[in-house]
Design a protein around this motif. Structure first.
Motif, PDB file in Angstrom:
ATOM      1  N   GLY A   1       0.785  -1.226   0.000  1.00 58.23           N
ATOM      2  CA  GLY A   1       0.000   0.000   0.000  1.00 58.23           C
ATOM      3  C   GLY A   1       0.814   1.271   0.000  1.00 58.23           C
ATOM      4  N   ARG A   2       2.111   1.176  -0.170  1.00 54.45           N
ATOM      5  CA  ARG A   2       2.938   2.380  -0.217  1.00 54.45           C
ATOM      6  C   ARG A   2       2.842   3.084  -1.570  1.00 54.45           C
ATOM      7  NH1 ARG A   2       6.305   2.681   4.163  1.00 54.45           N
ATOM      8  NH2 ARG A   2       6.406   0.784   5.447  1.00 54.45           N
ATOM      9  N   ILE A   3       2.456   2.350  -2.575  1.00 56.26           N
ATOM     10  CA  ILE A   3       2.131   2.939  -3.881  1.00 56.26           C
ATOM     11  C   ILE A   3       0.625   2.862  -4.023  1.00 56.26           C
ATOM     12  CG2 ILE A   3       2.441   2.762  -6.369  1.00 56.26           C
ATOM     13  CD1 ILE A   3       5.143   1.513  -5.891  1.00 56.26           C
ATOM     14  N   TRP A   4      -0.033   3.963  -4.298  1.00 55.93           N
ATOM     15  CA  TRP A   4      -1.480   4.054  -4.147  1.00 55.93           C
ATOM     16  C   TRP A   4      -2.258   3.343  -5.244  1.00 55.93           C
ATOM     17  CZ3 TRP A   4      -2.011   9.880  -2.458  1.00 55.93           C
ATOM     18  CH2 TRP A   4      -1.559   9.991  -1.143  1.00 55.93           C
ATOM     19  N   ASP A   5      -1.792   3.359  -6.477  1.00 55.98           N
ATOM     20  CA  ASP A   5      -2.591   2.770  -7.551  1.00 55.98           C
ATOM     21  C   ASP A   5      -1.683   2.036  -8.519  1.00 55.98           C
ATOM     22  OD1 ASP A   5      -1.332   4.877  -8.766  1.00 55.98           O
ATOM     23  OD2 ASP A   5      -3.139   6.065  -9.077  1.00 55.98           O
ATOM     24  N   ASP A   6      -2.314   1.271  -9.414  1.00 53.60           N
ATOM     25  CA  ASP A   6      -1.572   0.481 -10.386  1.00 53.60           C
ATOM     26  C   ASP A   6      -0.941   1.345 -11.473  1.00 53.60           C
ATOM     27  OD1 ASP A   6      -2.253  -1.834  -9.051  1.00 53.60           O
ATOM     28  OD2 ASP A   6      -4.051  -2.181 -10.262  1.00 53.60           O
ATOM     29  N   PHE A   7      -1.548   2.480 -11.760  1.00 54.12           N
ATOM     30  CA  PHE A   7      -0.949   3.360 -12.774  1.00 54.12           C
ATOM     31  C   PHE A   7       0.404   3.881 -12.315  1.00 54.12           C
ATOM     32  CE2 PHE A   7      -0.324   7.513 -14.769  1.00 54.12           C
ATOM     33  CZ  PHE A   7      -0.417   7.151 -16.109  1.00 54.12           C
ATOM     34  N   SER A   8       0.525   4.215 -11.045  1.00 49.68           N
ATOM     35  CA  SER A   8       1.823   4.646 -10.514  1.00 49.68           C
ATOM     36  C   SER A   8       2.838   3.513 -10.588  1.00 49.68           C
ATOM     37  CB  SER A   8       1.657   5.123  -9.072  1.00 49.68           C
ATOM     38  OG  SER A   8       0.741   6.191  -8.994  1.00 49.68           O
ATOM     39  N   LEU A   9       2.381   2.307 -10.286  1.00 50.02           N
ATOM     40  CA  LEU A   9       3.284   1.150 -10.394  1.00 50.02           C
ATOM     41  C   LEU A   9       3.754   0.974 -11.836  1.00 50.02           C
ATOM     42  CD1 LEU A   9       4.561  -1.442  -9.230  1.00 50.02           C
ATOM     43  CD2 LEU A   9       2.385  -2.593  -9.706  1.00 50.02           C
ATOM     44  N   LYS A  10       2.847   1.087 -12.787  1.00 48.97           N
ATOM     45  CA  LYS A  10       3.212   0.935 -14.190  1.00 48.97           C
ATOM     46  C   LYS A  10       4.192   2.023 -14.620  1.00 48.97           C
ATOM     47  CE  LYS A  10       1.256   0.764 -18.840  1.00 48.97           C
ATOM     48  NZ  LYS A  10       2.205   1.784 -19.345  1.00 48.97           N
ATOM     49  N   SER A  11       3.994   3.243 -14.161  1.00 49.16           N
ATOM     50  CA  SER A  11       4.913   4.335 -14.523  1.00 49.16           C
ATOM     51  C   SER A  11       6.321   4.047 -14.039  1.00 49.16           C
ATOM     52  CB  SER A  11       4.398   5.654 -13.937  1.00 49.16           C
ATOM     53  OG  SER A  11       3.108   5.957 -14.423  1.00 49.16           O
ATOM     54  N   MET A  12       6.458   3.526 -12.844  1.00 52.98           N
ATOM     55  CA  MET A  12       7.786   3.219 -12.314  1.00 52.98           C
ATOM     56  C   MET A  12       8.405   2.039 -13.048  1.00 52.98           C
ATOM     57  SD  MET A  12       7.057   3.798  -8.258  1.00 52.98           S
ATOM     58  CE  MET A  12       8.743   3.504  -7.828  1.00 52.98           C
ATOM     59  N   ILE A  13       7.607   1.018 -13.364  1.00 51.28           N
ATOM     60  CA  ILE A  13       8.149  -0.117 -14.114  1.00 51.28           C
ATOM     61  C   ILE A  13       8.592   0.319 -15.504  1.00 51.28           C
ATOM     62  CG2 ILE A  13       7.587  -2.368 -15.093  1.00 51.28           C
ATOM     63  CD1 ILE A  13       7.978  -2.418 -12.097  1.00 51.28           C
ATOM     64  N   ASP A  14       7.822   1.191 -16.141  1.00 55.63           N
ATOM     65  CA  ASP A  14       8.218   1.707 -17.458  1.00 55.63           C
ATOM     66  C   ASP A  14       9.527   2.476 -17.378  1.00 55.63           C
ATOM     67  OD1 ASP A  14       5.984   0.593 -18.547  1.00 55.63           O
ATOM     68  OD2 ASP A  14       4.798   2.447 -18.550  1.00 55.63           O
ATOM     69  N   GLU A  15       9.707   3.245 -16.332  1.00 51.67           N
ATOM     70  CA  GLU A  15      10.951   3.996 -16.188  1.00 51.67           C
ATOM     71  C   GLU A  15      12.130   3.065 -15.937  1.00 51.67           C
ATOM     72  OE1 GLU A  15      12.785   7.421 -16.805  1.00 51.67           O
ATOM     73  OE2 GLU A  15      10.604   7.208 -16.766  1.00 51.67           O
ATOM     74  N   LEU A  16      11.902   1.998 -15.191  1.00 49.41           N
ATOM     75  CA  LEU A  16      12.958   1.004 -14.997  1.00 49.41           C
ATOM     76  C   LEU A  16      13.315   0.316 -16.316  1.00 49.41           C
ATOM     77  CD1 LEU A  16      11.903  -0.669 -11.622  1.00 49.41           C
ATOM     78  CD2 LEU A  16      14.040   0.561 -12.055  1.00 49.41           C
ATOM     79  N   ASN A  17      12.313   0.007 -17.111  1.00 51.30           N
ATOM     80  CA  ASN A  17      12.582  -0.599 -18.419  1.00 51.30           C
ATOM     81  C   ASN A  17      13.328   0.362 -19.335  1.00 51.30           C
ATOM     82  OD1 ASN A  17      11.563  -3.221 -18.157  1.00 51.30           O
ATOM     83  ND2 ASN A  17       9.468  -2.513 -18.456  1.00 51.30           N
ATOM     84  N   LYS A  18      13.005   1.634 -19.263  1.00 42.19           N
ATOM     85  CA  LYS A  18      13.717   2.613 -20.074  1.00 42.19           C
ATOM     86  C   LYS A  18      15.186   2.705 -19.652  1.00 42.19           C
ATOM     87  CE  LYS A  18      11.412   6.299 -20.823  1.00 42.19           C
ATOM     88  NZ  LYS A  18      10.779   7.643 -20.645  1.00 42.19           N
ATOM     89  N   PHE A  19      15.432   2.658 -18.353  1.00 39.98           N
ATOM     90  CA  PHE A  19      16.816   2.668 -17.867  1.00 39.98           C
ATOM     91  C   PHE A  19      17.551   1.409 -18.314  1.00 39.98           C
ATOM     92  CE2 PHE A  19      20.256   2.388 -14.864  1.00 39.98           C
ATOM     93  CZ  PHE A  19      20.630   3.709 -14.662  1.00 39.98           C
ATOM     94  N   ARG A  20      16.880   0.257 -18.232  1.00 40.60           N
ATOM     95  CA  ARG A  20      17.503  -0.988 -18.680  1.00 40.60           C
ATOM     96  C   ARG A  20      17.796  -0.946 -20.183  1.00 40.60           C
ATOM     97  NH1 ARG A  20      16.723  -4.638 -21.766  1.00 40.60           N
ATOM     98  NH2 ARG A  20      14.742  -3.675 -22.309  1.00 40.60           N
ATOM     99  N   ALA A  21      16.892  -0.343 -20.956  1.00 38.48           N
ATOM    100  CA  ALA A  21      17.127  -0.237 -22.402  1.00 38.48           C
ATOM    101  C   ALA A  21      18.349   0.619 -22.705  1.00 38.48           C
ATOM    102  CB  ALA A  21      15.882   0.346 -23.081  1.00 38.48           C
TER     103      ALA A  21
END
Length: 522
Positions: free
Chosen positions: A203-223
């Motif tokens: 519950g430290r991240i409020w919604d799934d959209f915020s989770l997706k935004s962070m995962i996308d940023e991690l994928n961009k860094f990995r790319a």
């Protein structure tokens, strides 16, 4: 690190602003070609002394033929085209490699804003995510940069620097033992994504959209990290590099002979007896500066992760990333200055902003046609234009006030007659329609009679089509309602009631049809 001189050439005056840069040594053309230039001049003077003082007269004839041959055919090498195209590719590749290097700042902003919690566990999550991201980039740089590899030769130095702990190092080493052929820079990014997913479950991240935004940023860094590996693995084709190198060195080997001074007077060959070349090959040296300097630029920029003066400062990048990441997600987490009114609060926006010196204030830029002279254009116009007065006062509309000439639309009421077996729908009687038509007003009736233009005819045709569709629809509805009536009844009283209802229904249908036909004729 790339030598920056932008501040020194911010304003160009007099004969140019690059003259002050010619005396620099670091990252200069003199520093990268002085060894090659000395070798070229030494070879040139060796051939000159050999021709003037060592060779016999019969051998000088052979030397002179070699000079004439190299001078005639040395220019056939397309050096400018080959070298210029190659350097253009290298410079584009050099800049693309720099913008490919991923920066953790966007992800740090996401982590600081979306991973909630002021307790120690929330702080530990945020700092660990950013440490893993910086660790992944450092592991990639140790694979492609000799400078970073010398700084972090093994995992122990990463542990000492605080980017890795002993337990994590053991996990990576165990994975290296199982799969030794593949780099493991992506493992810290996977750990970071697992922490982000755990924060969402807690519950430290409020919604799934915020989770997706962070995962996308991690994928961009990995790319970005993956693309750096690609740049290191896939180089400019070796055949092109070989062609350019052979072209440059072959050209100047021919220039060592072709630009020599020779004592050849037969056939009027006075161009080989230039007195300047007898002492110093001036233009040959300048040509060597330009072409060889061009080649050295390509050699320097083809791998910007080394020790050259124009290479990227990667050690500074590693230190900066970790410091700024911790600063964003920990020191500045959920913290901002006090909200106060700005100095233009009452004015809404400033007309002019102040300057340190009013003499620095310049006029605002104007459009290209702002000062265009239109007097000649006005005199050439033959047809006079009628002047129209334009009211420039703003026409404000107050939505709170009611409009006097409001449009009112009235619909003909429908009567619904429910019964056990069926439902009859009928349009209101002629009295309702007569009252409705009286409300329309005399002006509307006059406009209908007098408007004979195409638009009115088209409107009338569409109205008739609409009425026809309504008639068909009403007839189909009534037929369906008739079909729902029961075939027989159990008692005579019920039959009489049904017959009465059916009679009233037929009467209503006839009334509706007669009214609709009257409306259609009108």
């Amino acid at each position: 690190m790339t030598v920056s001189y932008t501040a020194e050439v911010a304003s160009c005056r007099h004969f140019g602003c690059f003259w002050k840069l010619l005396a620099r040594w670091r990252a200069s053309i003199y520093k990268i070609i002085w060894v090659d230039l000395l070798a070229f001049l030494a070879s040139f003077y060796c051939m000159a002394l050999l021709y003037r003082y060592v060779l016999r007269e019969s051998d000088k004839v052979i030397f002179e033929d070699i000079v004439v041959y190299c001078h005639s055919y040395g220019t056939l090498i397309p050096l400018s085209f080959v070298l210029g195209f190659y350097v253009s590719i290298i410079v584009d590749r050099w800049w693309n490699q720099y913008i490919t290097v991923p920066w953790p700042d966007p992800l740090a902003v996401y982590v600081s804003a979306l991973v909630r919690g002021q307790d120690e566990h929330g702080r530990l999550m945020r700092r660990t995510i950013m440490r893993y991201v910086c660790l992944a980039l450092t592991m990639v740089l140790t694979m492609i940069s000799p400078v970073i590899k010398r700084r972090f030769p093994n995992y122990d130095y990463l542990i000492e620097a605080g980017l890795l702990n002993a337990n994590e190092a053991n996990i990576i080493k165990a994975m290296d033992a199982k799969f030794p052929k593949h780099p493991k820079y992506w493992m810290p990014i996977m750990w970071a994504s697992s922490i982000v997913t755990r924060a969402r479950k807690e519950g430290r991240i409020w919604d799934d959209f915020s989770l997706k935004s962070m995962i996308d940023e991690l994928n961009k860094f990995r790319a970005g990290c993956n693309m750096l590996i690609h740049y290191d693995t896939i180089s400019v084709p070796l055949v092109y590099t070989q062609v350019v190198t052979l072209a440059v060195y072959t050209y100047f080997m021919a220039a060592i002979f072709g630009h020599q001074w020779i004592d050849k007077q037969s056939g009027g060959e006075s161009r080989y007896r230039n007195v300047i070349n007898y002492y110093f090959p001036l233009f040959s040296t300048l040509e060597f500066f330009f072409f060889m300097g061009w080649l050295k630029v390509a050699e320097t920029l083809i791998c910007p992760f080394g020790d050259d003066d124009d290479d990227f400062e990667l050690n500074w990048l590693i230190d900066r990333n970790l410091q700024v990441s911790y600063l964003i997600v920990d020191e500045m987490h959920n913290d901002h200055p006090e909200l106060v009114r700005d100095q233009y609060w009452d004015e809404v926006f400033p007309n002019e902003l102040p300057y340190a010196a009013e003499a620095q204030r310049a006029e605002h830029p104007e459009a290209s046609t702002a000062r265009m002279d239109l007097s000649k254009i006005n005199t050439l116009t033959t047809a006079p234009y009628k002047a129209h007065s334009v009211d420039l006062e703003p026409d404000w509309t107050d939505f709170d006030d009611e409009d006097e000439n409001e449009l009112r639309i009235r619909f003909a009421p429908h009567e619904i007659h429910p019964s056990r077996s069926s439902v009859s729908i009928s349009v209101s009687s002629d009295e309702h329609f007569s009252r409705f038509e009286e409300d329309l007003g005399e002006e509307e009736h006059l406009s209908r009679e007098t408007s004979k233009d195409d638009f009115a005819r088209l409107k009338a045709e569409r109205e008739r089509e609409r009425m026809t569709r309504q008639i068909h629809h009403a007839a189909m509805t009534l037929e369906l309602m008739k079909g729902e009536a029961p075939a027989g009844t159990s008692s005579g009283g019920a039959s009489e009631q049904d017959n009465g209802r059916q009679t009233r229904k037929d009467t209503e249908i006839q009334t509706d049809k007669s009214h609709i036909s009257k409306k259609k004729d009108k």
